[in-house]
Every structure is written in C-alpha cells, then in structure tokens.
Design a protein around this motif. Structure first.
Motif, PDB file in Angstrom:
ATOM      1  N   PHE A 290      13.974  65.081  10.218  1.00 18.88           N
ATOM      2  CA  PHE A 290      12.684  64.562  10.676  1.00 18.88           C
ATOM      3  C   PHE A 290      12.027  65.499  11.686  1.00 18.88           C
ATOM      4  CE2 PHE A 290      13.559  60.810   8.482  1.00 18.88           C
ATOM      5  CZ  PHE A 290      12.532  59.883   8.628  1.00 18.88           C
ATOM      6  N   LEU A 291      10.706  65.674  11.544  1.00 16.21           N
ATOM      7  CA  LEU A 291       9.868  66.266  12.579  1.00 16.21           C
ATOM      8  C   LEU A 291       9.111  65.116  13.220  1.00 16.21           C
ATOM      9  CD1 LEU A 291       8.449  69.376  10.674  1.00 16.21           C
ATOM     10  CD2 LEU A 291      10.330  69.329  12.325  1.00 16.21           C
ATOM     11  N   LEU A 292       9.392  64.859  14.489  1.00 11.23           N
ATOM     12  CA  LEU A 292       8.873  63.686  15.188  1.00 11.23           C
ATOM     13  C   LEU A 292       8.101  64.114  16.420  1.00 11.23           C
ATOM     14  CD1 LEU A 292       8.880  60.554  15.753  1.00 11.23           C
ATOM     15  CD2 LEU A 292      11.036  60.933  16.990  1.00 11.23           C
ATOM     16  N   GLY A 293       6.940  63.506  16.618  1.00 12.74           N
ATOM     17  CA  GLY A 293       6.180  63.798  17.821  1.00 12.74           C
ATOM     18  C   GLY A 293       4.819  63.138  17.776  1.00 12.74           C
TER      19      GLY A 293
ATOM     20  N   ASP B 120       6.385  57.906  14.192  1.00 10.83           N
ATOM     21  CA  ASP B 120       7.000  56.592  14.394  1.00 10.83           C
ATOM     22  C   ASP B 120       8.470  56.767  14.797  1.00 10.83           C
ATOM     23  OD1 ASP B 120       8.361  54.100  13.914  1.00 10.83           O
ATOM     24  OD2 ASP B 120       6.668  53.444  12.691  1.00 10.83           O
ATOM     25  N   GLN B 121       8.763  56.458  16.058  1.00  7.41           N
ATOM     26  CA  GLN B 121      10.118  56.657  16.573  1.00  7.41           C
ATOM     27  C   GLN B 121      11.139  55.805  15.826  1.00  7.41           C
ATOM     28  OE1 GLN B 121       7.362  55.835  18.289  1.00  7.41           O
ATOM     29  NE2 GLN B 121       7.279  56.818  20.295  1.00  7.41           N
ATOM     30  N   LYS B 122      10.810  54.548  15.558  1.00  2.00           N
ATOM     31  CA  LYS B 122      11.764  53.656  14.878  1.00  2.00           C
ATOM     32  C   LYS B 122      12.081  54.163  13.478  1.00  2.00           C
ATOM     33  CE  LYS B 122      10.575  49.499  17.489  1.00  2.00           C
ATOM     34  NZ  LYS B 122       9.994  48.130  17.446  1.00  2.00           N
ATOM     35  N   GLU B 123      11.068  54.677  12.806  1.00  3.22           N
ATOM     36  CA  GLU B 123      11.259  55.249  11.474  1.00  3.22           C
ATOM     37  C   GLU B 123      12.270  56.389  11.526  1.00  3.22           C
ATOM     38  OE1 GLU B 123       7.908  57.105   8.762  1.00  3.22           O
ATOM     39  OE2 GLU B 123       7.441  55.030   9.282  1.00  3.22           O
ATOM     40  N   ALA B 124      12.059  57.293  12.488  1.00  7.07           N
ATOM     41  CA  ALA B 124      12.939  58.456  12.620  1.00  7.07           C
ATOM     42  C   ALA B 124      14.358  58.038  13.004  1.00  7.07           C
ATOM     43  CB  ALA B 124      12.374  59.422  13.653  1.00  7.07           C
ATOM     44  N   LEU B 125      14.478  57.154  13.971  1.00  3.74           N
ATOM     45  CA  LEU B 125      15.801  56.759  14.451  1.00  3.74           C
ATOM     46  C   LEU B 125      16.598  56.011  13.386  1.00  3.74           C
ATOM     47  CD1 LEU B 125      14.856  55.609  18.065  1.00  3.74           C
ATOM     48  CD2 LEU B 125      16.160  57.648  17.453  1.00  3.74           C
TER      49      LEU B 125
ATOM     50  N   TYR C 288      18.604  59.774  21.486  1.00  2.16           N
ATOM     51  CA  TYR C 288      18.350  58.516  22.189  1.00  2.16           C
ATOM     52  C   TYR C 288      19.190  58.416  23.463  1.00  2.16           C
ATOM     53  CZ  TYR C 288      17.458  53.538  22.907  1.00  2.16           C
ATOM     54  OH  TYR C 288      17.067  52.333  23.444  1.00  2.16           O
ATOM     55  N   ASN C 289      20.455  58.794  23.367  1.00  2.71           N
ATOM     56  CA  ASN C 289      21.358  58.639  24.512  1.00  2.71           C
ATOM     57  C   ASN C 289      21.278  59.793  25.512  1.00  2.71           C
ATOM     58  OD1 ASN C 289      22.411  56.179  23.669  1.00  2.71           O
ATOM     59  ND2 ASN C 289      24.062  57.131  22.479  1.00  2.71           N
ATOM     60  N   PHE C 290      20.943  61.005  25.031  1.00  2.88           N
ATOM     61  CA  PHE C 290      20.952  62.169  25.905  1.00  2.88           C
ATOM     62  C   PHE C 290      19.679  62.996  25.751  1.00  2.88           C
ATOM     63  CE2 PHE C 290      25.397  61.262  24.721  1.00  2.88           C
ATOM     64  CZ  PHE C 290      25.878  60.897  25.978  1.00  2.88           C
ATOM     65  N   PRO C 291      18.516  62.412  26.088  1.00  2.56           N
ATOM     66  CA  PRO C 291      17.269  63.183  26.025  1.00  2.56           C
ATOM     67  C   PRO C 291      17.314  64.348  27.015  1.00  2.56           C
ATOM     68  CG  PRO C 291      16.943  61.126  27.230  1.00  2.56           C
ATOM     69  CD  PRO C 291      18.316  61.056  26.635  1.00  2.56           C
TER      70      PRO C 291
ATOM     71  N   ILE D  66      10.970  58.647  22.961  1.00  3.15           N
ATOM     72  CA  ILE D  66      11.966  58.092  22.036  1.00  3.15           C
ATOM     73  C   ILE D  66      12.342  56.662  22.371  1.00  3.15           C
ATOM     74  CG2 ILE D  66      14.404  58.249  21.363  1.00  3.15           C
ATOM     75  CD1 ILE D  66      12.766  60.140  19.816  1.00  3.15           C
ATOM     76  N   GLY D  67      12.570  56.386  23.638  1.00  7.23           N
ATOM     77  CA  GLY D  67      13.223  55.121  23.980  1.00  7.23           C
ATOM     78  C   GLY D  67      12.348  54.159  24.750  1.00  7.23           C
ATOM     79  N   GLU D  68      12.877  52.959  24.903  1.00  8.22           N
ATOM     80  CA  GLU D  68      12.279  51.957  25.782  1.00  8.22           C
ATOM     81  C   GLU D  68      12.941  52.143  27.140  1.00  8.22           C
ATOM     82  OE1 GLU D  68      13.344  48.587  23.544  1.00  8.22           O
ATOM     83  OE2 GLU D  68      11.705  48.810  22.096  1.00  8.22           O
TER      84      GLU D  68
END
Length: 274
Positions: A33-36, A193-198, A222-225, A234-236
C-alpha cells in the motif's frame, strides 16, 4: 510473479517535486500500500509504475528489467481505477474479454480465462449484463476481473473503493483480500484510508509531501510510528507534551500536564511503562 523496485525516484511538475527521492521494494506476490493524505505523491508514484509518467530522476525496475523508457502498453500491468472505467456499450463478458482481444489471444483460451476470472470475482452469473445494470460493488468486481484476466506481472489499484458507500467498502475490502490471495499477483494499492490499509496490506509505505516517511507492516507502523505525523495519521492517538525529569538505563520519568509518566525508550519512540 515479479518484484517491483523504485530507486531514488522523483517527479517534478514545473518546480514542484510531486515525488521526491522515493525508494521502496515490493516483494513477489505482495499486496503493498501507498498511504497518505491528498497531494502526498502516492498516485503520481502509481502512474510512474504504470508508465503514464516518466521519472525525472531515479529508476523503476520490474524484476531486473529497467522500465523507465518502456511504454505502458508493453509493461503487462493490470490497472483498476476508482471510477471503474468500464465500457458502457459492452456487457460483462465483453468488458473482461477486451484486453485478451487486444492481445490476440485465441478464442478458446479467451473463453477459459474470462470464465475462470469471473468465478474468482464471483460474477459468473452476470456475464450478459451491461455495466449500468450492476451495482457499484459489482462494477468494481468486473474492473478487477478485467485487470486480472490478462495475467499481469503487476496489479495497480488507484483508490478502487473510494466511490462506494461505507457498507460496500467494508464488503469489498474482504473481497479484494480474498481475490489477491487467490491470484497471488504483485500488487500496489493507493489509498488515503487508514483502515483500508491497516486491514488489507502486507506492508505499507506512508507518504507525505512526496517522500516516503515509513515502510512497515500494519502492526509495525501502528505500534511504532517513526514520528508524530505517522502516529497522528495512522492511529487514534493522544499527544501529551512533557519534559524528561530523570533518565536511568533507558527508563524515563516524564513530567506532563496529566501527571508524571514512566516510560522506556524503544527505537526513539516512547512506550508507556507500568
């Protein structure tokens, strides 16, 4: 299956660096995925892989073959657009068959391949329908089938679910994951869409201002940005300002507005201790 390599790739529009010194590798059979956010350069990257744009700097390889000067029609890529781009005057079977006709595949093989790929996307019952007789989700499946039937070396997906409603997007996520697992094609998927990628990606490249900020599995990112931008995008996440009060053997005591927090260092990221 084939690997994809981008090495120090840049693309300029006038004086704007839409893509700035991007390097990443996509493994054989991987869903990458390319996400941004909008304007980060992810779609420009995809268009350079497709051959629609030529890099101003850097190199693009399919396996060991340099592709910079290879035109799109010689790259053997499958492309799925966000607006489906189905031929309105052709039925489902004809839409899916089109790429095979262009490649002059024999009639018997054409029929076998079209029927096989329609089974994969679970649309074999709709072969005589025109696109305007299909739902958005069904049209997206046909767009996927058309891209898969040519047996591409690389599958490119440009925000393919953005025109669907929330319920359909969720359903199609599962379908794309299933279809990719069955087809096993090296794939690059662009989304904001972050949820899509994750939920779908094997690995993700997070982009900002034309640069790749971090590459990793969904869990790693998600755990180690690597910085505040990735954590926020990425996260909430709740951000708390603080000042290190004491430090000893990798353990920190931090004064914050919500009280004292104890933390440990981990690759320059803090994780809250007990």
């Amino acid at each position: 299956m084939i690997e994809l390599h981008l090495k120090n790739v840049s693309k300029l529009f006038s004086e704007t660096r839409a893509v700035d010194n991007v390097t990443f590798d996509v493994k054989s059979g991987e869903l990458f995925f390319l996400l941004g956010p909008s304007g980060c350069g992810k779609t420009t990257c995809l268009r350079m892989i497709a051959g629609f744009y030529k890099p101003d700097e850097g190199e693009i390889y399919f396996g060991n073959k340099l592709m910079n000067d290879v035109p799109p029609y010689k790259r053997n890529i499958g492309m799925v657009f966000q607006n489906y781009a189905l031929w309105p005057h052709m039925n489902v079977y004809q839409n899916v068959e089109y790429g095979l006709n262009v490649r002059k595949v024999p009639a018997k093989e054409r029929k076998e391949r079209v029927e096989r790929v329609l089974e994969i996307v679970q649309m074999e019952k709709y072969i005589d329908r025109n696109p305007n007789q299909l739902s958005g989700g069904q049209q997206q499946r046909i767009a996927l089938a058309r891209a898969l039937v040519i047996e591409p070396d690389i599958l490119l997906l440009d925000e393919p679910l953005s025109n669907l409603d929330a319920k359909l997007r969720l359903e199609m996520r599962h379908e794309i994951k299933r279809i990719h697992s069955e087809a096993g094609i090296t794939s690059v998927y662009v989304t904001h869409d972050q949820k899509e990628a994750l939920s779908l990606a094997d690995r993700i490249a997070v982009m900002k201002d034309g640069k790749v900020i971090q590459i990793g599995t969904p869990r790693e990112i998600y755990n180690f940005p690597v910085n505040k931008f990735v954590a926020d995008f990425i996260g909430e996440t709740n951000f708390i300002d603080g000042r290190v009060k004491t430090k000893s053997n990798g353990y920190y005591s931090i004064d914050t507005s919500i009280g004292e927090i104890y933390a440990t260092s981990n690759n320059k990221n803090f994780s809250i201790g007990d």
